[in-house]
Design an enzyme around this catalytic site. Structure first.
Site, PDB file in Angstrom:
ATOM      1  CB  CYS A   1      -0.957   0.007   1.184  1.00 43.37           C
ATOM      2  SG  CYS A   1      -2.209  -1.284   1.069  1.00 43.37           S
TER       3      CYS A   1
ATOM      4  CG  HIS B   1     -11.708   8.404 -12.966  1.00 42.33           C
ATOM      5  ND1 HIS B   1     -13.010   7.966 -12.800  1.00 42.33           N
ATOM      6  CD2 HIS B   1     -11.089   7.455 -13.695  1.00 42.33           C
ATOM      7  CE1 HIS B   1     -13.166   6.818 -13.421  1.00 42.33           C
ATOM      8  NE2 HIS B   1     -12.018   6.474 -13.969  1.00 42.33           N
TER       9      HIS B   1
ATOM     10  CD  GLU C   1      -8.674   0.497   0.594  1.00 46.50           C
ATOM     11  OE1 GLU C   1      -8.248   1.639   0.835  1.00 46.50           O
ATOM     12  OE2 GLU C   1      -8.034  -0.524   0.872  1.00 46.50           O
TER      13      GLU C   1
END
Length: 117
Positions: free
Chosen positions: A25, A69, A107
């Protein structure tokens, strides 16, 4: 208690640079996020709703404008973990709709974080 929920989707990148360099991550990566807002009330309003789902369109607009985005490190002032995002969306929603009782953020298809006071 009556409970309703509505799901919202967006895609974004982030990285958790405070983690060790070998943590996956810590690298730049992205997710297809799911946000679920839950509202609860002990009684229904005059229309027979906890709240009209249509009123939650403001959350879709906020997500589409500020998060979709985007690079979340540029959007949020805190580490862009799912846990922090759940709290962020909870606070944003609760300021508009007092019936908000929880927000969950995913996620990946197998992971969820939830903020519920």
């Amino acid at each position: 208690m009556y409970r309703i929920s509505k799901e919202f989707h967006f895609s974004a990148s982030h990285q958790l640079g405070h983690l060790p360099a070998d943590h996956q991550c810590a690298r730049l990566h992205g997710h297809n996020y799911i946000v679920v807002v839950e509202l609860a009330a002990p009684a229904l309003n005059g229309d027979g709703f906890v709240r009209d789902y249509h009123e939650l369109a403001a959350l879709k607009t906020y997500i589409d404008t500020a998060f979709d985005h985007r690079h979340l490190n540029d959007v949020l002032e805190m580490p862009s973990t799912a846990e922090n995002m759940a709290r962020h969306f909870f606070d944003w929603c609760r300021a508009r709709w007092p019936e908000v009782s929880a927000v969950k953020v995913s996620e990946t298809p197998k992971t969820w974080a939830e903020y519920r006071p």
